[in-house]
Design a protein around this motif. Structure first.
Motif, PDB file in Angstrom:
ATOM      1  N   PRO A   1       0.833  -1.210   0.000  1.00 55.78           N
ATOM      2  CA  PRO A   1       0.000   0.000   0.000  1.00 55.78           C
ATOM      3  C   PRO A   1       0.865   1.257   0.000  1.00 55.78           C
ATOM      4  O   PRO A   1       2.004   1.246   0.464  1.00 55.78           O
ATOM      5  CB  PRO A   1      -0.801  -0.125   1.301  1.00 55.78           C
ATOM      6  N   ALA A   2       0.295   2.332  -0.516  1.00 56.13           N
ATOM      7  CA  ALA A   2       1.040   3.589  -0.597  1.00 56.13           C
ATOM      8  C   ALA A   2       1.407   4.094   0.795  1.00 56.13           C
ATOM      9  O   ALA A   2       2.519   4.549   1.021  1.00 56.13           O
ATOM     10  CB  ALA A   2       0.218   4.639  -1.339  1.00 56.13           C
ATOM     11  N   ALA A   3       0.462   4.023   1.710  1.00 54.06           N
ATOM     12  CA  ALA A   3       0.719   4.484   3.079  1.00 54.06           C
ATOM     13  C   ALA A   3       0.205   3.419   4.041  1.00 54.06           C
ATOM     14  O   ALA A   3      -0.938   2.984   3.948  1.00 54.06           O
ATOM     15  CB  ALA A   3       0.032   5.809   3.337  1.00 54.06           C
ATOM     16  N   VAL A   4       1.058   3.013   4.942  1.00 50.31           N
ATOM     17  CA  VAL A   4       0.685   2.002   5.923  1.00 50.31           C
ATOM     18  C   VAL A   4       0.037   2.698   7.113  1.00 50.31           C
ATOM     19  O   VAL A   4       0.565   3.696   7.619  1.00 50.31           O
ATOM     20  CB  VAL A   4       1.932   1.203   6.370  1.00 50.31           C
TER      21      VAL A   4
ATOM     22  N   PHE B   1      -1.335   1.410  14.071  1.00 49.39           N
ATOM     23  CA  PHE B   1      -2.267   0.579  14.843  1.00 49.39           C
ATOM     24  C   PHE B   1      -3.483   1.398  15.277  1.00 49.39           C
ATOM     25  O   PHE B   1      -4.619   0.956  15.169  1.00 49.39           O
ATOM     26  CB  PHE B   1      -1.553  -0.033  16.054  1.00 49.39           C
ATOM     27  N   THR B   2      -3.241   2.599  15.748  1.00 48.24           N
ATOM     28  CA  THR B   2      -4.333   3.474  16.207  1.00 48.24           C
ATOM     29  C   THR B   2      -5.278   3.799  15.049  1.00 48.24           C
ATOM     30  O   THR B   2      -6.504   3.771  15.215  1.00 48.24           O
ATOM     31  CB  THR B   2      -3.770   4.773  16.822  1.00 48.24           C
ATOM     32  N   GLN B   3      -4.739   4.089  13.885  1.00 43.03           N
ATOM     33  CA  GLN B   3      -5.575   4.359  12.717  1.00 43.03           C
ATOM     34  C   GLN B   3      -6.385   3.130  12.322  1.00 43.03           C
ATOM     35  O   GLN B   3      -7.552   3.235  11.949  1.00 43.03           O
ATOM     36  CB  GLN B   3      -4.710   4.812  11.536  1.00 43.03           C
ATOM     37  N   SER B   4      -5.776   1.963  12.411  1.00 40.43           N
ATOM     38  CA  SER B   4      -6.479   0.718  12.076  1.00 40.43           C
ATOM     39  C   SER B   4      -7.618   0.439  13.052  1.00 40.43           C
ATOM     40  O   SER B   4      -8.654  -0.087  12.673  1.00 40.43           O
ATOM     41  CB  SER B   4      -5.507  -0.457  12.080  1.00 40.43           C
ATOM     42  N   MET B   5      -7.427   0.771  14.303  1.00 40.04           N
ATOM     43  CA  MET B   5      -8.445   0.512  15.327  1.00 40.04           C
ATOM     44  C   MET B   5      -9.582   1.534  15.306  1.00 40.04           C
ATOM     45  O   MET B   5     -10.594   1.358  15.984  1.00 40.04           O
ATOM     46  CB  MET B   5      -7.816   0.478  16.724  1.00 40.04           C
ATOM     47  N   ALA B   6      -9.447   2.585  14.512  1.00 41.21           N
ATOM     48  CA  ALA B   6     -10.494   3.610  14.429  1.00 41.21           C
ATOM     49  C   ALA B   6     -11.817   3.034  13.919  1.00 41.21           C
ATOM     50  O   ALA B   6     -12.878   3.589  14.198  1.00 41.21           O
ATOM     51  CB  ALA B   6     -10.029   4.752  13.535  1.00 41.21           C
TER      52      ALA B   6
END
Length: 176
Positions: free
Chosen positions: A35-38, A41-46
Protein backbone atom coordinates in the motif's frame (compact mmCIF):
# COMPACT_ATOMS: atom_id res chain seq x y z
CA UNK A 1 -10.09 -44.38 6.73
CA UNK A 2 -9.43 -45.14 10.40
CA UNK A 3 -11.19 -48.50 10.20
CA UNK A 4 -9.30 -49.52 7.08
CA UNK A 5 -5.78 -48.12 7.58
CA UNK A 6 -5.51 -47.20 11.26
CA UNK A 7 -5.07 -43.98 13.17
CA UNK A 8 -1.63 -43.18 11.77
CA UNK A 9 -2.97 -42.89 8.23
CA UNK A 10 -5.68 -40.48 9.30
CA UNK A 11 -2.94 -37.99 10.15
CA UNK A 12 -0.79 -38.89 7.14
CA UNK A 13 -3.71 -38.34 4.76
CA UNK A 14 -4.42 -34.94 6.29
CA UNK A 15 -0.74 -34.05 6.04
CA UNK A 16 -0.68 -35.03 2.37
CA UNK A 17 -3.75 -32.90 1.66
CA UNK A 18 -2.19 -29.92 3.45
CA UNK A 19 1.01 -30.28 1.39
CA UNK A 20 -1.03 -30.41 -1.85
CA UNK A 21 -3.11 -27.35 -0.98
CA UNK A 22 0.01 -25.49 0.17
CA UNK A 23 1.74 -26.26 -3.15
CA UNK A 24 -1.30 -25.06 -5.11
CA UNK A 25 -1.39 -21.87 -3.07
CA UNK A 26 2.35 -21.28 -3.43
CA UNK A 27 2.18 -21.75 -7.21
CA UNK A 28 -1.11 -19.93 -7.82
CA UNK A 29 -1.07 -17.02 -5.38
CA UNK A 30 0.80 -13.80 -5.88
CA UNK A 31 1.67 -11.03 -3.47
CA UNK A 32 -0.37 -7.85 -3.55
CA UNK A 33 1.48 -4.61 -4.16
CA UNK A 34 2.45 -2.73 -1.01
CA UNK A 35 0.00 0.00 0.00
CA UNK A 36 1.04 3.59 -0.60
CA UNK A 37 0.72 4.48 3.08
CA UNK A 38 0.69 2.00 5.92
CA UNK A 39 -1.82 2.75 8.68
CA UNK A 40 -0.69 2.87 12.26
CA UNK A 41 -2.27 0.58 14.84
CA UNK A 42 -4.33 3.47 16.21
CA UNK A 43 -5.58 4.36 12.72
CA UNK A 44 -6.48 0.72 12.08
CA UNK A 45 -8.45 0.51 15.33
CA UNK A 46 -10.49 3.61 14.43
CA UNK A 47 -13.00 1.30 12.71
CA UNK A 48 -14.16 0.23 16.18
CA UNK A 49 -15.84 3.63 16.53
CA UNK A 50 -18.04 2.84 13.54
CA UNK A 51 -21.37 1.18 14.39
CA UNK A 52 -21.30 -0.91 11.20
CA UNK A 53 -18.13 -2.65 12.44
CA UNK A 54 -20.09 -3.98 15.39
CA UNK A 55 -22.99 -5.12 13.19
CA UNK A 56 -20.57 -6.93 10.90
CA UNK A 57 -19.00 -8.59 13.94
CA UNK A 58 -22.40 -9.80 15.14
CA UNK A 59 -23.34 -11.10 11.69
CA UNK A 60 -20.01 -12.90 11.40
CA UNK A 61 -20.37 -14.26 14.94
CA UNK A 62 -23.79 -15.66 14.06
CA UNK A 63 -22.84 -17.19 10.71
CA UNK A 64 -19.33 -18.47 11.34
CA UNK A 65 -19.97 -19.02 15.04
CA UNK A 66 -23.01 -21.11 14.16
CA UNK A 67 -20.85 -23.19 11.84
CA UNK A 68 -18.24 -23.72 14.58
CA UNK A 69 -20.88 -24.53 17.20
CA UNK A 70 -22.45 -27.18 14.97
CA UNK A 71 -19.02 -28.64 14.28
CA UNK A 72 -18.38 -28.94 18.00
CA UNK A 73 -21.78 -30.12 19.24
CA UNK A 74 -23.45 -31.94 16.35
CA UNK A 75 -21.51 -35.19 16.93
CA UNK A 76 -22.70 -35.24 20.55
CA UNK A 77 -26.30 -34.57 19.54
CA UNK A 78 -26.20 -37.31 16.92
CA UNK A 79 -24.69 -39.82 19.34
CA UNK A 80 -27.05 -39.02 22.21
CA UNK A 81 -30.28 -38.37 20.30
CA UNK A 82 -30.00 -41.05 17.65
CA UNK A 83 -27.49 -43.50 19.17
CA UNK A 84 -25.05 -43.16 16.28
CA UNK A 85 -21.52 -44.41 16.67
CA UNK A 86 -18.78 -41.81 17.06
CA UNK A 87 -17.58 -42.61 13.53
CA UNK A 88 -21.04 -42.17 11.98
CA UNK A 89 -21.68 -38.98 13.94
CA UNK A 90 -18.28 -37.63 12.88
CA UNK A 91 -18.87 -38.42 9.22
CA UNK A 92 -22.28 -36.77 9.26
CA UNK A 93 -20.80 -33.71 10.96
CA UNK A 94 -18.05 -33.64 8.33
CA UNK A 95 -20.79 -33.53 5.68
CA UNK A 96 -22.25 -30.51 7.48
CA UNK A 97 -18.84 -28.83 7.43
CA UNK A 98 -18.23 -29.56 3.76
CA UNK A 99 -21.60 -28.11 2.75
CA UNK A 100 -21.18 -24.97 4.89
CA UNK A 101 -17.65 -24.42 3.57
CA UNK A 102 -18.18 -25.10 -0.13
CA UNK A 103 -21.37 -23.05 -0.40
CA UNK A 104 -19.78 -19.91 1.04
CA UNK A 105 -18.84 -18.47 -2.40
CA UNK A 106 -22.48 -18.83 -3.42
CA UNK A 107 -23.34 -16.50 -0.55
CA UNK A 108 -21.07 -13.83 -1.96
CA UNK A 109 -22.46 -14.37 -5.45
CA UNK A 110 -26.06 -14.13 -4.26
CA UNK A 111 -25.20 -11.04 -2.20
CA UNK A 112 -23.84 -9.49 -5.41
CA UNK A 113 -27.18 -10.14 -7.08
CA UNK A 114 -29.73 -9.24 -4.39
CA UNK A 115 -27.62 -7.23 -1.94
CA UNK A 116 -25.88 -8.43 1.18
CA UNK A 117 -28.49 -7.02 3.57
CA UNK A 118 -31.32 -8.75 1.74
CA UNK A 119 -29.33 -11.97 1.58
CA UNK A 120 -28.63 -11.89 5.31
CA UNK A 121 -32.32 -11.27 5.96
CA UNK A 122 -33.14 -14.40 3.98
CA UNK A 123 -30.40 -16.36 5.75
CA UNK A 124 -31.46 -15.39 9.27
CA UNK A 125 -35.13 -16.06 8.49
CA UNK A 126 -34.14 -19.46 7.13
CA UNK A 127 -32.07 -20.17 10.23
CA UNK A 128 -35.06 -19.43 12.44
CA UNK A 129 -37.13 -21.90 10.41
CA UNK A 130 -34.44 -24.60 10.43
CA UNK A 131 -33.91 -24.12 14.18
CA UNK A 132 -37.62 -24.63 14.80
CA UNK A 133 -37.58 -27.69 12.54
CA UNK A 134 -34.63 -29.13 14.48
CA UNK A 135 -36.39 -28.53 17.78
CA UNK A 136 -39.53 -30.23 16.46
CA UNK A 137 -37.65 -33.24 15.08
CA UNK A 138 -35.48 -34.35 17.98
CA UNK A 139 -36.77 -37.91 17.58
CA UNK A 140 -36.96 -38.03 13.76
CA UNK A 141 -33.50 -38.57 12.33
CA UNK A 142 -34.36 -37.77 8.70
CA UNK A 143 -36.05 -34.44 9.42
CA UNK A 144 -33.40 -33.48 11.97
CA UNK A 145 -30.63 -34.28 9.46
CA UNK A 146 -32.34 -32.36 6.66
CA UNK A 147 -32.76 -29.37 8.98
CA UNK A 148 -29.08 -29.50 9.94
CA UNK A 149 -27.99 -29.67 6.30
CA UNK A 150 -30.27 -26.73 5.44
CA UNK A 151 -28.74 -24.81 8.36
CA UNK A 152 -25.26 -25.68 7.03
CA UNK A 153 -26.14 -24.23 3.64
CA UNK A 154 -27.66 -21.12 5.22
CA UNK A 155 -24.69 -20.55 7.53
CA UNK A 156 -22.26 -20.88 4.62
CA UNK A 157 -24.30 -18.56 2.42
CA UNK A 158 -24.57 -16.11 5.30
CA UNK A 159 -20.84 -16.16 5.86
CA UNK A 160 -20.23 -15.35 2.20
CA UNK A 161 -22.78 -12.53 2.36
CA UNK A 162 -21.04 -11.05 5.41
CA UNK A 163 -17.74 -10.98 3.55
CA UNK A 164 -19.50 -9.23 0.67
CA UNK A 165 -20.93 -6.68 3.10
CA UNK A 166 -17.56 -5.60 4.54
CA UNK A 167 -16.44 -3.37 1.64
CA UNK A 168 -20.00 -2.03 1.28
CA UNK A 169 -20.08 -0.57 4.79
CA UNK A 170 -16.39 0.13 5.32
CA UNK A 171 -14.84 0.65 1.92
CA UNK A 172 -11.89 2.72 3.11
CA UNK A 173 -10.86 0.16 5.70
CA UNK A 174 -10.45 -3.01 3.68
CA UNK A 175 -7.35 -4.46 2.13
CA UNK A 176 -6.83 -3.87 -1.55
Amino acid sequence: MFNRFGLTWVFWSLSIMIVIVSAIFWIGAKDLPSPAAVKTFTQSMAVLKDQSTWYLSIFYFLTFGGFVAFGAYLPTFLKELFQLSATDAGLKTAGFGVIATLIRPLGGYLADRVGSRSMLGIVFTGLIITSLAMAASLHQFTLFSASCLAAAALLGIGNGAVFKMVPEVSSGNTAQ
